[in-house]
Design a protein around this motif. Structure first.
Motif, PDB file in Angstrom:
ATOM      1  N   PHE A  45       0.729  -1.213   0.191  1.00 23.65           N
ATOM      2  CA  PHE A  45      -0.018  -0.042   0.017  1.00 23.65           C
ATOM      3  C   PHE A  45       0.759   1.305   0.009  1.00 23.65           C
ATOM      4  CE2 PHE A  45      -3.472  -2.836   1.001  1.00 23.65           C
ATOM      5  CZ  PHE A  45      -4.413  -2.287   0.591  1.00 23.65           C
ATOM      6  N   GLY A  46       2.235   1.054  -0.025  1.00 28.08           N
ATOM      7  CA  GLY A  46       3.136   2.320  -0.036  1.00 28.08           C
ATOM      8  C   GLY A  46       2.737   3.178  -1.163  1.00 28.08           C
ATOM      9  N   ILE A  47       2.562   2.703  -2.565  1.00 31.18           N
ATOM     10  CA  ILE A  47       2.309   3.519  -3.567  1.00 31.18           C
ATOM     11  C   ILE A  47       1.121   4.173  -3.559  1.00 31.18           C
ATOM     12  CG2 ILE A  47       1.150   1.535  -4.908  1.00 31.18           C
ATOM     13  CD1 ILE A  47       3.890   3.919  -6.375  1.00 31.18           C
ATOM     14  N   LEU A  63       5.531   0.507 -10.492  1.00 29.08           N
ATOM     15  CA  LEU A  63       4.735   0.052  -8.978  1.00 29.08           C
ATOM     16  C   LEU A  63       3.381   0.331  -8.927  1.00 29.08           C
ATOM     17  CD1 LEU A  63       7.343   1.553  -6.667  1.00 29.08           C
ATOM     18  CD2 LEU A  63       6.714  -0.909  -6.766  1.00 29.08           C
ATOM     19  N   ALA A  64       3.049   1.366  -9.595  1.00 34.06           N
ATOM     20  CA  ALA A  64       1.447   1.965  -9.599  1.00 34.06           C
ATOM     21  C   ALA A  64       0.738   0.553 -10.568  1.00 34.06           C
ATOM     22  CB  ALA A  64       1.451   3.215 -10.343  1.00 34.06           C
ATOM     23  N   GLN A  65       1.325   0.359 -11.654  1.00 34.96           N
ATOM     24  CA  GLN A  65       0.493  -0.732 -12.277  1.00 34.96           C
ATOM     25  C   GLN A  65       0.519  -1.902 -11.698  1.00 34.96           C
ATOM     26  OE1 GLN A  65       3.036   0.184 -16.464  1.00 34.96           O
ATOM     27  NE2 GLN A  65       0.988  -0.477 -17.086  1.00 34.96           N
ATOM     28  N   ILE A  79     -10.845   1.299  -2.630  1.00 31.04           N
ATOM     29  CA  ILE A  79     -11.157   2.722  -2.401  1.00 31.04           C
ATOM     30  C   ILE A  79      -9.898   3.784  -3.040  1.00 31.04           C
ATOM     31  CG2 ILE A  79     -10.998   4.672  -0.722  1.00 31.04           C
ATOM     32  CD1 ILE A  79     -12.621   2.677   0.947  1.00 31.04           C
ATOM     33  N   VAL A  80      -8.774   3.245  -2.681  1.00 33.35           N
ATOM     34  CA  VAL A  80      -7.329   3.973  -3.120  1.00 33.35           C
ATOM     35  C   VAL A  80      -7.066   3.767  -4.659  1.00 33.35           C
ATOM     36  CG1 VAL A  80      -6.430   4.026  -0.734  1.00 33.35           C
ATOM     37  CG2 VAL A  80      -6.035   2.091  -2.265  1.00 33.35           C
ATOM     38  N   ILE A  81      -7.487   2.708  -5.269  1.00 31.12           N
ATOM     39  CA  ILE A  81      -6.780   2.233  -6.656  1.00 31.12           C
ATOM     40  C   ILE A  81      -7.204   3.330  -7.587  1.00 31.12           C
ATOM     41  CG2 ILE A  81      -7.857   1.062  -8.622  1.00 31.12           C
ATOM     42  CD1 ILE A  81      -7.475  -1.432  -7.080  1.00 31.12           C
ATOM     43  N   PRO A  82      -8.405   4.196  -7.691  1.00 33.65           N
ATOM     44  CA  PRO A  82      -8.875   5.427  -8.419  1.00 33.65           C
ATOM     45  C   PRO A  82      -7.820   6.130  -8.347  1.00 33.65           C
ATOM     46  CG  PRO A  82     -10.818   4.462  -7.208  1.00 33.65           C
ATOM     47  CD  PRO A  82      -9.703   3.798  -6.659  1.00 33.65           C
ATOM     48  N   GLU A  83      -7.108   6.604  -7.066  1.00 34.86           N
ATOM     49  CA  GLU A  83      -6.156   7.490  -6.838  1.00 34.86           C
ATOM     50  C   GLU A  83      -4.764   7.284  -7.829  1.00 34.86           C
ATOM     51  OE1 GLU A  83      -4.698  11.273  -5.738  1.00 34.86           O
ATOM     52  OE2 GLU A  83      -6.818  10.544  -5.743  1.00 34.86           O
ATOM     53  N   VAL A  84      -4.519   6.029  -7.644  1.00 36.77           N
ATOM     54  CA  VAL A  84      -3.197   5.367  -8.430  1.00 36.77           C
ATOM     55  C   VAL A  84      -3.417   5.259 -10.159  1.00 36.77           C
ATOM     56  CG1 VAL A  84      -1.594   3.576  -8.547  1.00 36.77           C
ATOM     57  CG2 VAL A  84      -2.668   3.907  -6.334  1.00 36.77           C
ATOM     58  N   GLU A  85      -4.916   5.032 -10.028  1.00 35.14           N
ATOM     59  CA  GLU A  85      -5.014   5.251 -11.691  1.00 35.14           C
ATOM     60  C   GLU A  85      -5.068   6.482 -12.203  1.00 35.14           C
ATOM     61  OE1 GLU A  85      -8.920   3.282 -11.963  1.00 35.14           O
ATOM     62  OE2 GLU A  85      -7.950   1.224 -12.386  1.00 35.14           O
ATOM     63  N   LYS A  86      -5.455   7.436 -11.499  1.00 36.27           N
ATOM     64  CA  LYS A  86      -5.494   8.911 -11.739  1.00 36.27           C
ATOM     65  C   LYS A  86      -4.061   9.476 -12.116  1.00 36.27           C
ATOM     66  CE  LYS A  86      -6.680  13.600 -10.056  1.00 36.27           C
ATOM     67  NZ  LYS A  86      -7.419  14.445  -8.895  1.00 36.27           N
ATOM     68  N   TRP A  87      -3.133   8.983 -10.988  1.00 40.34           N
ATOM     69  CA  TRP A  87      -1.871   9.478 -11.398  1.00 40.34           C
ATOM     70  C   TRP A  87      -1.253   8.715 -12.481  1.00 40.34           C
ATOM     71  CZ3 TRP A  87       2.863   7.230 -12.083  1.00 40.34           C
ATOM     72  CH2 TRP A  87       3.742   8.195 -11.725  1.00 40.34           C
ATOM     73  N   LEU A  88      -1.412   7.617 -12.723  1.00 43.42           N
ATOM     74  CA  LEU A  88      -0.975   7.005 -14.036  1.00 43.42           C
ATOM     75  C   LEU A  88      -1.549   7.707 -15.254  1.00 43.42           C
ATOM     76  CD1 LEU A  88      -1.286   3.057 -13.163  1.00 43.42           C
ATOM     77  CD2 LEU A  88       0.899   4.428 -13.854  1.00 43.42           C
TER      78      LEU A  88
END
Length: 208
Positions: A45-47, A63-65, A79-88
């Protein structure tokens, strides 16, 4: 740089969580970034909690992928996956097609402009795909705010590529827009955002 990793993660997670595009946000040093990346490699969950402060490089993208592709495990991860997808989406070519579709919908609306962030991101991660839209918008006098957005994209690229002649050219265009009180407020506001967002320059404060 040599603080305990728990303190580094706690501090930079707070910075990441409060990140906004046009708001000042400190960046970790290269040494701290390396430690945070190592933490992300060792903690799934660090990323998710550090994504907005990590460098937009191949390792962060990997790492995000990996985080997204490993599949949701419980409500927290969903819940947190959308934020990582947004960054990508805004920092890599992983979701270029999504950006492209959004860029096609850029237009003036209610004195401002739609899909601003998506067009600027497309111009950053895939310039060749952005150019046709930028050429179309930059000369469209019927959409002054969208035209200003295109000039912002040209200016941002000139700054990134250190093309001094183009930097001077597009900076002057944006200054002219800000100074022209006959233009829509949205266009002037957007031009000022561009001049501030792309970094300091000699004479900026005096001009303002």
């Amino acid at each position: 740089d040599d603080a305990p990793i728990e303190e580094l993660v706690d501090f930079w997670a707070q910075v990441s969580g409060s990140f906004q595009q046009l708001r000042f946000s400190p960046k970790p040093s290269s040494a701290t970034s390396a430690r945070l990346i190592q933490f992300c490699n060792e903690n799934e969950f660090g990323i998710a909690v550090l994504i907005n402060v990590l460098p937009a490089d191949a390792e962060t993208v990997r790492l995000a992928q990996k985080f997204i592709e490993s599949g949701p495990e419980g409500d927290l991860k969903r819940i947190v996956i959308p934020e990582v997808e947004k960054w990508l989406t805004f920092n890599s070519t992983v979701f270029t097609d999504k950006l492209l579709k959004a860029a096609q919908k850029v237009r003036d609306k209610d004195e401002y402009v739609t899909n601003q962030d998506e067009l600027l991101a497309l111009a950053k991660v895939d310039w060749d795909k952005a150019v046709p839209f930028l050429e179309q918008l930059s000369g469209d006098k019927s959409q002054p705010v969208s035209s200003t957005l295109a000039k912002w994209a040209y200016y941002a690229r000139a700054v990134r590529e250190n093309e001094e002649n183009d930097v001077t050219k597009y900076r002057r265009m944006l200054q002219d827009i800000v100074e022209n009180k006959e233009l829509p407020p949205g266009a002037r506001d957007l031009a000022l955002d561009a001049l501030v967002a792309e970094g300091d320059w000699t004479g900026r404060d005096e001009w303002y």
